[in-house]
Design a protein around this motif. Structure first.
Motif, PDB file in Angstrom:
ATOM      1  N   VAL A 240       0.814  -1.206   0.000  1.00 51.05           N
ATOM      2  CA  VAL A 240       0.000   0.000   0.000  1.00 51.05           C
ATOM      3  C   VAL A 240       0.853   1.263   0.000  1.00 51.05           C
ATOM      4  CG1 VAL A 240      -1.677   1.325   1.363  1.00 51.05           C
ATOM      5  CG2 VAL A 240      -1.970  -1.161   1.052  1.00 51.05           C
ATOM      6  N   ASP A 241       1.961   1.253   0.746  1.00 47.67           N
ATOM      7  CA  ASP A 241       2.792   2.465   0.847  1.00 47.67           C
ATOM      8  C   ASP A 241       4.036   2.416  -0.042  1.00 47.67           C
ATOM      9  OD1 ASP A 241       4.336   0.620   2.191  1.00 47.67           O
ATOM     10  OD2 ASP A 241       4.311   1.657   4.121  1.00 47.67           O
ATOM     11  N   ASN A 242       4.125   1.384  -0.900  1.00 46.63           N
ATOM     12  CA  ASN A 242       5.257   1.268  -1.832  1.00 46.63           C
ATOM     13  C   ASN A 242       6.588   1.269  -1.092  1.00 46.63           C
ATOM     14  OD1 ASN A 242       6.219   0.982  -4.513  1.00 46.63           O
ATOM     15  ND2 ASN A 242       6.655   3.165  -4.650  1.00 46.63           N
TER      16      ASN A 242
ATOM     17  N   TRP B 136      -6.531  -9.637   4.713  1.00 49.66           N
ATOM     18  CA  TRP B 136      -5.678  -9.503   5.886  1.00 49.66           C
ATOM     19  C   TRP B 136      -4.857  -8.227   5.741  1.00 49.66           C
ATOM     20  CZ3 TRP B 136      -5.955 -13.296   9.728  1.00 49.66           C
ATOM     21  CH2 TRP B 136      -6.746 -14.401   9.395  1.00 49.66           C
ATOM     22  N   ILE B 137      -4.939  -7.362   6.741  1.00 50.74           N
ATOM     23  CA  ILE B 137      -4.260  -6.072   6.701  1.00 50.74           C
ATOM     24  C   ILE B 137      -3.255  -6.001   7.841  1.00 50.74           C
ATOM     25  CG2 ILE B 137      -4.541  -3.569   6.910  1.00 50.74           C
ATOM     26  CD1 ILE B 137      -7.266  -3.842   5.608  1.00 50.74           C
ATOM     27  N   LYS B 138      -2.013  -5.689   7.474  1.00 51.90           N
ATOM     28  CA  LYS B 138      -0.946  -5.499   8.456  1.00 51.90           C
ATOM     29  C   LYS B 138      -1.026  -4.064   8.942  1.00 51.90           C
ATOM     30  CE  LYS B 138       3.123  -7.156  10.166  1.00 51.90           C
ATOM     31  NZ  LYS B 138       3.324  -8.435  10.838  1.00 51.90           N
ATOM     32  N   ASN B 139      -1.362  -3.890  10.208  1.00 50.85           N
ATOM     33  CA  ASN B 139      -1.520  -2.567  10.800  1.00 50.85           C
ATOM     34  C   ASN B 139      -0.574  -2.459  11.989  1.00 50.85           C
ATOM     35  OD1 ASN B 139      -2.661   0.014  11.195  1.00 50.85           O
ATOM     36  ND2 ASN B 139      -4.064  -0.807  12.734  1.00 50.85           N
ATOM     37  N   GLY B 140       0.626  -1.883  11.761  1.00 52.94           N
ATOM     38  CA  GLY B 140       1.652  -1.876  12.799  1.00 52.94           C
ATOM     39  C   GLY B 140       2.132  -3.290  13.049  1.00 52.94           C
ATOM     40  N   ASN B 141       2.051  -3.738  14.302  1.00 54.82           N
ATOM     41  CA  ASN B 141       2.463  -5.096  14.637  1.00 54.82           C
ATOM     42  C   ASN B 141       1.309  -6.097  14.575  1.00 54.82           C
ATOM     43  OD1 ASN B 141       5.174  -4.408  15.152  1.00 54.82           O
ATOM     44  ND2 ASN B 141       4.644  -3.671  17.211  1.00 54.82           N
TER      45      ASN B 141
ATOM     46  N   ARG C 159     -10.586   2.329  -3.361  1.00 53.71           N
ATOM     47  CA  ARG C 159      -9.397   3.081  -2.951  1.00 53.71           C
ATOM     48  C   ARG C 159      -9.606   3.741  -1.592  1.00 53.71           C
ATOM     49  NH1 ARG C 159      -7.914   7.006  -7.844  1.00 53.71           N
ATOM     50  NH2 ARG C 159      -6.261   7.569  -6.353  1.00 53.71           N
ATOM     51  N   TYR C 160     -10.830   4.146  -1.323  1.00 57.17           N
ATOM     52  CA  TYR C 160     -11.103   4.890  -0.100  1.00 57.17           C
ATOM     53  C   TYR C 160     -12.008   4.117   0.852  1.00 57.17           C
ATOM     54  CZ  TYR C 160      -8.977   8.403  -3.007  1.00 57.17           C
ATOM     55  OH  TYR C 160      -8.091   9.067  -3.831  1.00 57.17           O
TER      56      TYR C 160
ATOM     57  N   ASN D 209     -10.836   5.481  10.142  1.00 59.92           N
ATOM     58  CA  ASN D 209     -11.041   6.392   9.017  1.00 59.92           C
ATOM     59  C   ASN D 209      -9.890   6.337   8.019  1.00 59.92           C
ATOM     60  OD1 ASN D 209     -13.516   7.470   9.970  1.00 59.92           O
ATOM     61  ND2 ASN D 209     -12.381   8.733  11.445  1.00 59.92           N
ATOM     62  N   GLN D 210      -9.038   5.310   8.119  1.00 61.73           N
ATOM     63  CA  GLN D 210      -7.903   5.185   7.217  1.00 61.73           C
ATOM     64  C   GLN D 210      -8.347   4.695   5.838  1.00 61.73           C
ATOM     65  OE1 GLN D 210      -5.426   3.034  10.720  1.00 61.73           O
ATOM     66  NE2 GLN D 210      -4.386   3.055   8.754  1.00 61.73           N
ATOM     67  N   ALA D 211      -8.044   5.468   4.799  1.00 58.28           N
ATOM     68  CA  ALA D 211      -8.342   5.013   3.438  1.00 58.28           C
ATOM     69  C   ALA D 211      -7.464   3.814   3.106  1.00 58.28           C
ATOM     70  CB  ALA D 211      -8.113   6.135   2.444  1.00 58.28           C
ATOM     71  N   LEU D 212      -8.016   2.859   2.376  1.00 60.20           N
ATOM     72  CA  LEU D 212      -7.301   1.622   2.079  1.00 60.20           C
ATOM     73  C   LEU D 212      -6.090   1.853   1.182  1.00 60.20           C
ATOM     74  CD1 LEU D 212      -7.353  -1.501   2.386  1.00 60.20           C
ATOM     75  CD2 LEU D 212      -8.725  -1.562   0.289  1.00 60.20           C
TER      76      LEU D 212
END
Length: 218
Positions: free
Chosen positions: A68-70, A95-100, A129-130, A136-139
């Protein structure tokens, strides 16, 4: 940017320029052939082609990874990218990696939809995309992402080992979607409706009134 419609018709992909073509005969049981990427203001679009028929969201080992963040230093390390998002297509989970933490979501949470809904060799996919599965974090908020398709842990992958595929979003506006009118264009035409209902709902006395209401409206 392209006005892609997720409708099992692929003629609107003819102008897509972001694409990857895989090496022939390097995939084992399921060969991944190629994919294309495009976007509009709201969605990332992907067109995936395989060498054999599968049901995209059932009984397969296909995964879609998105960095997501390249940034290869964040997310789950896989084939040279750091994927914050993994979509396990065969079991309809994300599955989304959010921090740890690694959090599980449904495909609906990603504003995900795909066609065809039956077995096929070519599919088109839309991802919001959003979409906001976490607070409230956009994908997909960034201008560049990396994309990887992989069949299981040891099967075929696109891009191949040692390669990465970067997609840059184009925010040029696309023509607004023009819905089809419900009115007949010619009074002599015959209108045919198919409806995949749950458990023979059309003959369920408790549900008949609801079906009649919808059918009368259209």
């Amino acid at each position: 940017s392209l006005p892609i419609s997720i409708d099992s018709r692929f003629d609107d992909w003819s102008e897509a320029t972001a694409s990857y073509v895989d090496n022939a005969s390097d995939g084992g049981s399921l060969e991944l052939l190629n994919f294309q990427a495009a976007n509009d203001e709201k969605h990332l679009f992907l067109r995936l082609e395989l060498d054999d028929e599968v049901e995209l969201t059932d009984n397969n080992n296909l995964s879609l990874y998105i960095d997501v963040d390249n940034n290869a230093a964040t997310g789950t390390s896989v084939n040279g990218i750091g994927a914050e998002l993994q979509i396990r297509l065969g079991d309809r989970s994300a599955w989304i990696k959010n921090g740890n933490a690694t959090l599980e979501f449904s495909l609906y949470d990603l504003d995900f939809f795909a066609q065809p809904s039956v077995s096929a060799k070519t599919f088109e996919i839309a991802i919001g995309r959003y979409a906001t599965p976490i607070g409230n974090q956009a994908l997909l908020p960034n201008s560049h992402i990396k994309i990887l398709f992989q069949n299981g842990s040891s099967g075929d992958r696109m891009p191949n080992s040692g390669e990465t595929f970067t997609y840059q979003f184009d925010d040029s506006p696309t023509p607004p979607f023009q819905p089809l009118a419900l009115e007949k264009s010619d009074a002599s035409h015959l209108r045919l409706l198919t409806w995949n209902t749950l458990f023979d709902g059309l003959i369920d006395d408790e549900r008949k009134a609801s079906f009649e209401h919808v059918i009368a409206a259209i």
